[in-house]
Design a protein around this motif. Sequence first.
Motif, PDB file in Angstrom:
ATOM      1  N   GLU A  69      -4.119  -6.877   1.756  1.00  0.00           N
ATOM      2  CA  GLU A  69      -4.827  -7.649   2.785  1.00  0.00           C
ATOM      3  C   GLU A  69      -4.151  -9.003   3.006  1.00  0.00           C
ATOM      4  O   GLU A  69      -3.992  -9.443   4.149  1.00  0.00           O
ATOM      5  CB  GLU A  69      -6.291  -7.840   2.379  1.00  0.00           C
ATOM      6  N   ARG A 125      -2.425 -10.491   6.414  1.00  0.00           N
ATOM      7  CA  ARG A 125      -2.857 -11.775   6.980  1.00  0.00           C
ATOM      8  C   ARG A 125      -1.694 -12.763   7.087  1.00  0.00           C
ATOM      9  O   ARG A 125      -1.623 -13.543   8.038  1.00  0.00           O
ATOM     10  CB  ARG A 125      -3.987 -12.368   6.133  1.00  0.00           C
ATOM     11  N   GLN A 174      -5.356  -3.956  -3.456  1.00  0.00           N
ATOM     12  CA  GLN A 174      -6.056  -4.048  -2.173  1.00  0.00           C
ATOM     13  C   GLN A 174      -6.022  -5.486  -1.640  1.00  0.00           C
ATOM     14  O   GLN A 174      -5.730  -5.718  -0.476  1.00  0.00           O
ATOM     15  CB  GLN A 174      -7.503  -3.560  -2.317  1.00  0.00           C
ATOM     16  N   ARG A 175      -6.337  -6.453  -2.514  1.00  0.00           N
ATOM     17  CA  ARG A 175      -6.309  -7.867  -2.100  1.00  0.00           C
ATOM     18  C   ARG A 175      -4.897  -8.286  -1.703  1.00  0.00           C
ATOM     19  O   ARG A 175      -4.717  -9.026  -0.731  1.00  0.00           O
ATOM     20  CB  ARG A 175      -6.837  -8.768  -3.219  1.00  0.00           C
TER      21      ARG A 175
END
Length: 171
Positions: free
Chosen positions: A17, A21, A13-14
Amino acid sequence: MNALSPEIAEIRQRAAEAQERLKHVSATATSQDGAVTATVNTAGALQELQFGSRADEMPRAALAAAVLATARRAQAQAAQQLTAIMAPVIGEHSDAMKFLEEQIPEPEVPEEPAPPSTPQPQFFDAQDDSAAPPPVRPAAPPAPPARPARPAADPTDDDDYYSGGSFLGRN
């Protein structure tokens, strides 16, 4: 193996993300005098370059130096954004972060050259002759070159159609 699943899911998940970004990372810097604005992407590649009205007054060498200095400052900002995005994914003090930081060249961010100052006109009081500089007189224009002398007539030259006489004196 089940104990690692939630941890792996969180890392995924990180990472997702961070990947999203990173697509939108850009940095913009503007020179102190506003002559140059540079925008770079995550890799530090120049994406946009704008010139302010002050750029028109700058010599080319000074403008080139301002472009480079401004782009380098933007690159340093983009590198900071990159490491800030990646720190939660790979760990702020991890070996992977150290490796990432080593891969990002530390840009030399030179001090921006000071904008050239324009000479200010000086005014003197007409009453105070001691403070007034002597008047500057323009130099006299150079004298024109001397005219070449006319060659002397050759008395043996028989090409004269009018035999040395005036054509007005003919009958």
